[in-house]
Design a protein around this motif. Sequence first.
Motif, PDB file in Angstrom:
ATOM      1  N   LEU A  36       0.869  -1.176   0.000  1.00 37.84           N
ATOM      2  CA  LEU A  36       0.000   0.000   0.000  1.00 37.84           C
ATOM      3  C   LEU A  36       0.903   1.221   0.000  1.00 37.84           C
ATOM      4  O   LEU A  36       1.782   1.358   0.853  1.00 37.84           O
ATOM      5  N   LEU A  67      -3.398   6.345   3.427  1.00 35.78           N
ATOM      6  CA  LEU A  67      -4.596   5.561   3.691  1.00 35.78           C
ATOM      7  C   LEU A  67      -5.694   6.450   4.258  1.00 35.78           C
ATOM      8  O   LEU A  67      -6.878   6.139   4.126  1.00 35.78           O
ATOM      9  N   ALA A  77      -6.826  -2.569   6.394  1.00 35.79           N
ATOM     10  CA  ALA A  77      -5.410  -2.793   6.086  1.00 35.79           C
ATOM     11  C   ALA A  77      -4.763  -3.686   7.141  1.00 35.79           C
ATOM     12  O   ALA A  77      -3.980  -4.591   6.821  1.00 35.79           O
ATOM     13  N   ILE A  81       3.251  -1.594   4.064  1.00 33.48           N
ATOM     14  CA  ILE A  81       2.573  -0.306   3.920  1.00 33.48           C
ATOM     15  C   ILE A  81       3.585   0.824   4.022  1.00 33.48           C
ATOM     16  O   ILE A  81       4.423   0.854   4.927  1.00 33.48           O
TER      17      ILE A  81
END
Length: 234
Positions: free
Chosen positions: A44, A48, A62, A73
């Motif tokens: 990711l 977010l 997530a 991430i």
Amino acid sequence: RIPDGQRVYAVGDIHGCADLFGDLISAIEADDRARGPSQTTVILLGDLVDRGPDSRGVIDAARDWSQRRAVRILFGNHEEMFLKSLEDEGVLRQFIRFGGKETILSYGVTRDEYLEMTVEELQAAMAARIPSEDLDFMRSFEDMIVIGDYIFVHAGIRPGVELDSQAPADLRWIREPFLSHVSQDPMCVVHGHTITDAPDVRAGRVGIDTGAYASGRLTAIGLEGAERWFLEAQ
């Protein structure tokens, strides 16, 4: 290339769009199954939170996904603002201007409460209502990931600077001179941060932030060997 036996999916800026994120998770899982066995990593690309309606839901999704498969991430500039806003009123004011209001509301502060609170009261409400687990989860995010010939960062890298000397501020915030730089390097940077209508494929970089909170489209890139493909939730 991605090393043999591996597959990578990278997801662009989610910005609080939990519904699109859920749909893209399903699309990635289905695509990964259809392509057969592999050592698969999902990345990711950061941001977010903020702007969209359900940042808390994105963080929850997530974290849940990362408990079920290899998910890494990256730390975006909006995660940076979010965490700093808990301690710095000036950053909190900036955070609010750039989509933080929606993040705060997703943690249970009502609109009426939000309108009535001073900055100091709002900061205290955030400290009281945002679970420490969510903050610790965000603090665990990475600044850069390198797999094979690909560099994954939130915003970009500063041209002419070695990877191990890149400043976190550039990795999280840079636009120029990164975006206009024509790279001669064999490495390719996959990034978000700068919104484009469709994946922005250039020499040495691929941008996949398609502005989910505004466009209703969340984009991912898939990578295996020398192959690239895109997935989209809308």
